[in-house]
Scaffold this active site. Sequence first.
Site, PDB file in Angstrom:
ATOM      1  N   ASP A  46       0.886  -1.160   0.000  1.00 20.14           N
ATOM      2  CA  ASP A  46       0.000   0.000   0.000  1.00 20.14           C
ATOM      3  C   ASP A  46       0.929   1.216   0.000  1.00 20.14           C
ATOM      4  O   ASP A  46       2.129   1.098   0.269  1.00 20.14           O
ATOM      5  CB  ASP A  46      -0.870  -0.047   1.265  1.00 20.14           C
ATOM      6  CG  ASP A  46      -1.687   1.216   1.459  1.00 20.14           C
ATOM      7  OD1 ASP A  46      -2.291   1.684   0.472  1.00 20.14           O
ATOM      8  OD2 ASP A  46      -1.719   1.741   2.593  1.00 20.14           O
TER       9      ASP A  46
ATOM     10  N   ASP B 134      -0.224   5.031   0.919  1.00 21.66           N
ATOM     11  CA  ASP B 134      -0.517   6.019   1.960  1.00 21.66           C
ATOM     12  C   ASP B 134      -0.403   5.396   3.352  1.00 21.66           C
ATOM     13  O   ASP B 134      -1.124   4.452   3.666  1.00 21.66           O
ATOM     14  CB  ASP B 134      -1.940   6.579   1.771  1.00 21.66           C
ATOM     15  CG  ASP B 134      -2.079   7.364   0.465  1.00 21.66           C
ATOM     16  OD1 ASP B 134      -1.091   7.982   0.050  1.00 21.66           O
ATOM     17  OD2 ASP B 134      -3.175   7.351  -0.121  1.00 21.66           O
TER      18      ASP B 134
HETATM   19  C1  BG6 Z   1      -6.068   5.712   0.200  1.00 23.10           C
HETATM   20  C2  BG6 Z   1      -6.069   6.502   1.493  1.00 23.10           C
HETATM   21  O1  BG6 Z   1      -4.784   5.259  -0.059  1.00 23.10           O
HETATM   22  O2  BG6 Z   1      -6.511   6.511  -0.891  1.00 23.10           O
HETATM   23  C3  BG6 Z   1      -7.423   7.130   1.718  1.00 23.10           C
HETATM   24  O3  BG6 Z   1      -5.736   5.643   2.566  1.00 23.10           O
HETATM   25  C4  BG6 Z   1      -7.845   7.926   0.501  1.00 23.10           C
HETATM   26  O4  BG6 Z   1      -7.355   7.951   2.862  1.00 23.10           O
HETATM   27  C5  BG6 Z   1      -7.821   7.032  -0.736  1.00 23.10           C
HETATM   28  O5  BG6 Z   1      -9.149   8.460   0.667  1.00 23.10           O
HETATM   29  C6  BG6 Z   1      -8.240   7.742  -2.017  1.00 23.10           C
HETATM   30  O6  BG6 Z   1      -7.309   8.723  -2.339  1.00 23.10           O
HETATM   31  P1  BG6 Z   1      -7.521   9.789  -3.492  1.00 23.10           P
HETATM   32  O7  BG6 Z   1      -6.145  10.416  -3.630  1.00 23.10           O
HETATM   33  O8  BG6 Z   1      -7.929   9.070  -4.725  1.00 23.10           O
HETATM   34  O9  BG6 Z   1      -8.551  10.738  -3.021  1.00 23.10           O
HETATM   35 MG    MG Z   2      -2.762   3.101   3.701  1.00 20.04          MG
END
Ligand code: BG6
Ligand code: MG
Length: 211
Positions: free
Chosen positions: A8, A10
């Site tokens: 993963d 984030d």
């Molecule tokens: C995930 C995060 O990786 O991505 C979430 O943990 C986030 O918090 C999700 O909402 C979607 O991200 P994005 O950048 O497409 O809004």
């Molecule tokens: Mg994550």
Amino acid sequence: RFKAVIFDLDGVITDTAHYHYLAWKQLAESQGVHFDHAFNENLKGIDRMGSLDLILASSSRSYTPEEKLALADAKNLHYQQLIATMSSKDLLPGAVEALDAVRRAGLRIGLASVSKNAFTVLERLGITDKFDYVVDAATIARGKPDPEIFLKAARELGVAPADCLGVEDAVAGVAAIKSAGMFALGIGHPFVLTEADVVITSLKEFNLAAY
Ligand code: BG6
Ligand code: MG
């Protein structure tokens, strides 16, 4: 014993989890919805619209699809401002070392992030070329905890799910890894990531030979 490791992004490789928190908090409070770290924990790994729905569930009013889209866009614009100045200094401790250790061991490396900003973040961090395959979140129909994104990564890497190690900081992410039939390495706290096979505090403790 593994043939691939699927990370993963984030909260595992970089602390964008904090930027998502800040952007969602501002959005929630603009709608009169209380938002704190405990609530944010439920949003980790959840895609953008799914997260918005969870937040707006606590709102006193209802929203049209157009209003929801506008709120999601506003959050994303704020998030993109927050990540605009990111660089390799934003890599979490141990992340590059872990990626390099997996590479040295001869395993395939995938990225399974539901973030539509994942390619941008990888570029800013300067680690795009460390991955054999990065799932494009725009091609995924069901977000975590559905196993779809991890299964797609495994398929594109040419590795059976049972031969994959998945690395996640989110409860929903660990659930996705487990229902994909993979070994789950949690990054965080064992009391939170109860479904993970092994939990470590950060990638600083990553030791491929131990799992
Ligand atoms: C995930 C995060 O990786 O991505 C979430 O943990 C986030 O918090 C999700 O909402 C979607 O991200 P994005 O950048 O497409 O809004
Ligand atoms: Mg994550």
